[in-house]
Design a protein around this motif. Sequence first.
Motif, mmCIF file in Angstrom:
data_model
loop_
_atom_site.group_PDB
_atom_site.id
_atom_site.type_symbol
_atom_site.label_atom_id
_atom_site.label_comp_id
_atom_site.label_asym_id
_atom_site.label_seq_id
_atom_site.Cartn_x
_atom_site.Cartn_y
_atom_site.Cartn_z
ATOM 1 N N PRO A 91 17.881 -5.633 -4.589
ATOM 2 C CA PRO A 91 16.727 -5.181 -3.801
ATOM 3 C C PRO A 91 15.780 -6.338 -3.432
ATOM 4 O O PRO A 91 15.255 -6.380 -2.321
ATOM 5 C CB PRO A 91 16.033 -4.176 -4.716
ATOM 6 C CG PRO A 91 17.125 -3.643 -5.589
ATOM 7 C CD PRO A 91 18.046 -4.819 -5.808
ATOM 8 N N GLY A 92 15.601 -7.308 -4.338
ATOM 9 C CA GLY A 92 14.742 -8.451 -4.049
ATOM 10 C C GLY A 92 15.273 -9.297 -2.891
ATOM 11 O O GLY A 92 14.514 -9.770 -2.044
ATOM 12 N N GLU A 93 16.598 -9.463 -2.842
ATOM 13 C CA GLU A 93 17.201 -10.223 -1.745
ATOM 14 C C GLU A 93 17.067 -9.470 -0.428
ATOM 15 O O GLU A 93 16.840 -10.074 0.620
ATOM 16 C CB GLU A 93 18.671 -10.520 -2.048
ATOM 17 C CG GLU A 93 18.862 -11.524 -3.166
ATOM 18 C CD GLU A 93 20.326 -11.736 -3.521
ATOM 19 O OE1 GLU A 93 21.210 -11.385 -2.716
ATOM 20 O OE2 GLU A 93 20.590 -12.265 -4.613
ATOM 21 N N LEU A 94 17.217 -8.149 -0.476
ATOM 22 C CA LEU A 94 17.017 -7.348 0.738
ATOM 23 C C LEU A 94 15.581 -7.463 1.235
ATOM 24 O O LEU A 94 15.335 -7.551 2.437
ATOM 25 C CB LEU A 94 17.400 -5.885 0.487
ATOM 26 C CG LEU A 94 18.885 -5.624 0.270
ATOM 27 C CD1 LEU A 94 19.108 -4.178 -0.165
ATOM 28 C CD2 LEU A 94 19.673 -5.931 1.531
ATOM 29 N N LEU A 95 14.636 -7.485 0.314
ATOM 30 C CA LEU A 95 13.237 -7.656 0.685
ATOM 31 C C LEU A 95 13.011 -9.032 1.316
ATOM 32 O O LEU A 95 12.306 -9.159 2.324
ATOM 33 C CB LEU A 95 12.337 -7.467 -0.537
ATOM 34 C CG LEU A 95 10.833 -7.535 -0.301
ATOM 35 C CD1 LEU A 95 10.388 -6.478 0.710
ATOM 36 C CD2 LEU A 95 10.088 -7.361 -1.610
ATOM 37 N N ASP A 96 13.629 -10.067 0.749
ATOM 38 C CA ASP A 96 13.529 -11.409 1.330
ATOM 39 C C ASP A 96 14.069 -11.424 2.754
ATOM 40 O O ASP A 96 13.497 -12.037 3.646
ATOM 41 C CB ASP A 96 14.283 -12.440 0.483
ATOM 42 C CG ASP A 96 13.552 -12.816 -0.781
ATOM 43 O OD1 ASP A 96 12.345 -12.513 -0.902
ATOM 44 O OD2 ASP A 96 14.187 -13.415 -1.674
ATOM 45 N N ARG A 97 15.185 -10.737 2.980
ATOM 46 C CA ARG A 97 15.760 -10.681 4.338
ATOM 47 C C ARG A 97 14.835 -9.961 5.297
ATOM 48 O O ARG A 97 14.656 -10.359 6.432
ATOM 49 C CB ARG A 97 17.120 -9.995 4.304
ATOM 50 C CG ARG A 97 18.188 -10.891 3.752
ATOM 51 C CD ARG A 97 19.525 -10.245 3.755
ATOM 52 N NE ARG A 97 20.116 -10.335 5.096
ATOM 53 C CZ ARG A 97 21.392 -10.120 5.346
ATOM 54 N NH1 ARG A 97 22.197 -9.808 4.360
ATOM 55 N NH2 ARG A 97 21.861 -10.215 6.551
#
Length: 102
Positions: A91-97
């Motif tokens: 989820p953190g990587e999706l937020l970064d994207r």
Amino acid sequence: CDPAKVSLLRFQGRPFELSPKARLKTALGLAPRPFDRHDWTVDRCGTEVRYIIDYYDASASREAGGPLPSLHDPDGVPTILMDVRPAGDTPGELLDRARMVL
């Protein structure tokens, strides 16, 4: 997080595997097929984040279907575009994207 503490843990070349984004862009005719792909895993202050990097040849001769210029040709330095983004494994990587779009 101190940028000096960010480090590359490992990377894997995957030149024959299209990322989902590259597959979609190629299928829709929005971009040529990338000539290379790397997956990099980075330690961001104790958190492992995987990045996907697609490499595209953007030289005019290549887009016209011509051969890739040699680095030794006087006017033949290839132009490379890199599409770099978090893989979206968490989820953190999706937020970064999502932040990259804004």
